[in-house]
Design an enzyme around this catalytic site. Structure first.
Site, PDB file in Angstrom:
ATOM      1  N   ASP A  12       1.003  -1.179   0.069  1.00 19.58           N
ATOM      2  CA  ASP A  12      -0.142   0.083   0.121  1.00 19.58           C
ATOM      3  C   ASP A  12       0.984   1.221   0.065  1.00 19.58           C
ATOM      4  O   ASP A  12       1.908   1.246   0.246  1.00 19.58           O
ATOM      5  CB  ASP A  12      -0.961   0.103   1.088  1.00 19.58           C
ATOM      6  CG  ASP A  12      -1.685   1.163   1.157  1.00 19.58           C
ATOM      7  OD1 ASP A  12      -2.361   1.615   0.502  1.00 19.58           O
ATOM      8  OD2 ASP A  12      -1.802   1.960   2.536  1.00 19.58           O
ATOM      9  N   SER A  13       0.436   2.305  -0.156  1.00 21.71           N
ATOM     10  CA  SER A  13       0.870   3.786  -0.196  1.00 21.71           C
ATOM     11  C   SER A  13       1.527   3.768   1.335  1.00 21.71           C
ATOM     12  O   SER A  13       2.550   4.634   1.464  1.00 21.71           O
ATOM     13  CB  SER A  13       0.073   4.621  -0.578  1.00 21.71           C
ATOM     14  OG  SER A  13      -0.968   4.831   0.206  1.00 21.71           O
ATOM     15  N   GLU A 156      -5.833   9.167   9.159  1.00 25.19           N
ATOM     16  CA  GLU A 156      -4.475   8.887   9.719  1.00 25.19           C
ATOM     17  C   GLU A 156      -4.015   9.849  10.822  1.00 25.19           C
ATOM     18  O   GLU A 156      -3.311   9.612  11.729  1.00 25.19           O
ATOM     19  CB  GLU A 156      -3.486   9.171   8.731  1.00 25.19           C
ATOM     20  CG  GLU A 156      -3.041   8.293   7.880  1.00 25.19           C
ATOM     21  CD  GLU A 156      -2.183   8.406   6.396  1.00 25.19           C
ATOM     22  OE1 GLU A 156      -1.479   9.260   6.602  1.00 25.19           O
ATOM     23  OE2 GLU A 156      -2.621   7.623   5.633  1.00 25.19           O
ATOM     24  N   CYS A 188     -11.239   2.937  -0.554  1.00 24.19           N
ATOM     25  CA  CYS A 188     -10.055   3.472   0.104  1.00 24.19           C
ATOM     26  C   CYS A 188      -9.897   2.512   1.155  1.00 24.19           C
ATOM     27  O   CYS A 188     -10.661   2.322   1.944  1.00 24.19           O
ATOM     28  CB  CYS A 188     -10.004   4.883   0.175  1.00 24.19           C
ATOM     29  SG  CYS A 188      -8.277   5.369   1.118  1.00 24.19           S
ATOM     30  N   HIS A 190      -8.384   2.822   3.921  1.00 23.43           N
ATOM     31  CA  HIS A 190      -8.608   3.596   4.923  1.00 23.43           C
ATOM     32  C   HIS A 190      -9.918   3.614   5.546  1.00 23.43           C
ATOM     33  O   HIS A 190     -10.006   3.734   6.932  1.00 23.43           O
ATOM     34  CB  HIS A 190      -8.076   5.232   4.999  1.00 23.43           C
ATOM     35  CG  HIS A 190      -6.782   5.341   5.006  1.00 23.43           C
ATOM     36  ND1 HIS A 190      -5.897   5.183   3.931  1.00 23.43           N
ATOM     37  CD2 HIS A 190      -5.760   6.236   5.761  1.00 23.43           C
ATOM     38  CE1 HIS A 190      -4.775   5.339   3.894  1.00 23.43           C
ATOM     39  NE2 HIS A 190      -4.482   6.053   5.022  1.00 23.43           N
TER      40      HIS A 190
HETATM   41  N1  DGL Z   1      -4.560   3.561   0.612  1.00 19.83           N
HETATM   42  C1  DGL Z   1      -5.119   4.443  -0.432  1.00 19.83           C
HETATM   43  C2  DGL Z   1      -5.997   3.844  -1.178  1.00 19.83           C
HETATM   44  O1  DGL Z   1      -6.582   2.748  -0.958  1.00 19.83           O
HETATM   45  C3  DGL Z   1      -5.404   5.793  -0.031  1.00 19.83           C
HETATM   46  C4  DGL Z   1      -4.186   6.573   0.419  1.00 19.83           C
HETATM   47  C5  DGL Z   1      -3.389   7.262  -0.421  1.00 19.83           C
HETATM   48  O2  DGL Z   1      -3.784   8.281  -0.983  1.00 19.83           O
HETATM   49  O3  DGL Z   1      -2.178   7.050  -0.370  1.00 19.83           O
HETATM   50  O4  DGL Z   1      -6.459   4.466  -2.054  1.00 19.83           O
END
Ligand code: DGL
Length: 269
Positions: A12-13, A156, A188, A190
């Site tokens: 993930d990012s 976050e 997403c 999150h």
């Molecule tokens: N985890 C990213 C997603 O599912 C969102 C967070 C980001 O923008 O890096 O899109």
């Protein structure tokens, strides 16, 4: 030939994808997992497609070096921007799964002829990937979407069950572009953290689709179909980040359900 005892790579990012890692490890406790959070480049949601593709390939190289049998792109933004490229790049060395297709399959089964909503980052929504895949189902499903870029940084920062998050969520979900939906895709990784507040906003009438659970079930089904479940595994878990801060480590608690130790893996130095 893939090896069932090999680890599952998840990336993930940042640490948001740990909601997916947590769902996977709950469902498959014996699997060894290697998580990589590209904290040096987060957020992906505002990055260009080319940048996300370059980051994703580099991360996959690292996961392939660890001999992963399967790579799960646990980020909607990276799934939207880089899945096809990553799959081609990885070839037969590992199976690549994303977090979008399992949700599209779920929608196909449950929402024929209905109108559903999607919220996610700018990259996810503006890429139109969900819309293209839903339209391709040819099931008369109408997808309405809204980019909600404030939500990931808000979560976050720990704002996910208080009056501030409640009013940000209410503001976004009241947008006319989501009028008339019968279900909402939390697009997403999150967003499982704000599922309860979203449910509170809509009440029982609108189903909120928690992609982390849907994705974990689909990953398990794939392993079963291909006889790649690690029956005797010990469930070893490793967590790497490309940029380490104490604050990331402390936040793992909210995304993974318990605080875990992050190892710094400087892919970009
Ligand atoms: N985890 C990213 C997603 O599912 C969102 C967070 C980001 O923008 O890096 O899109």
């Amino acid at each position: 030939m893939l090896d069932s005892s090999a680890p599952i790579g998840i990336f993930d990012s940042g640490i948001g994808g740990m909601t997916v890692a947590s769902a996977v490890t709950k469902l498959l406790p014996q699997e060894n997992t290697i998580y990589f959070g590209d904290t040096a480049h987060l957020p992906y949601g505002d990055k260009s497609t080319a940048a996300i593709q370059a980051y994703s390939i580099k991360i996959c190289n690292m996961l392939l070096q660890q001999n992963c049998k399967l790579i799960l792109i646990a980020c909607n933004s990276a799934s939207a921007a880089a899945y096809e490229l990553v799959r081609e790049y990885v070839g037969s060395k590992a199976k690549v799964l994303n977090v979008i297709d399992p949700v599209v399959d779920y929608v196909k089964e449950h929402y024929e002829g209905k109108t559903i909503g999607l919220i996610g980052t700018k990259q996810t929504v503006l890429s139109n990937v969900y819309k293209k895949k839903v339209d391709a189902l040819d099931r008369n499903i109408h997808l309405k979407s809204l980019a909600t870029p404030l939500l990931a940084p808000m979560i976050e920062e720990g704002f996910f069950d208080n009056n501030i998050s409640e009013s940000v969520i209410a503001n976004y979900l009241s947008d006319a572009s989501l009028d008339g939906i019968e279900a909402l895709i939390l697009g997403c990784t999150h967003y499982p953290l704000i599922k309860t507040q979203i449910r509170k906003f809509y009440g029982e009438a609108i189903e909120t689709l928690d992609t982390s659970e849907i994705v974990a079930r689909s990953l398990k089904a794939w392993l079963e179909q291909h006889y790649l479940i690690n029956e005797k595994g010990e469930g070893k878990r490793q967590f790497y980040v490309s940029d380490y801060t104490l604050s990331f480590e402390q936040s793992t608690n909210i995304f993974f359900g318990r605080q875990i130790q992050l190892e710094h893996y400087p892919l970009w130095e």
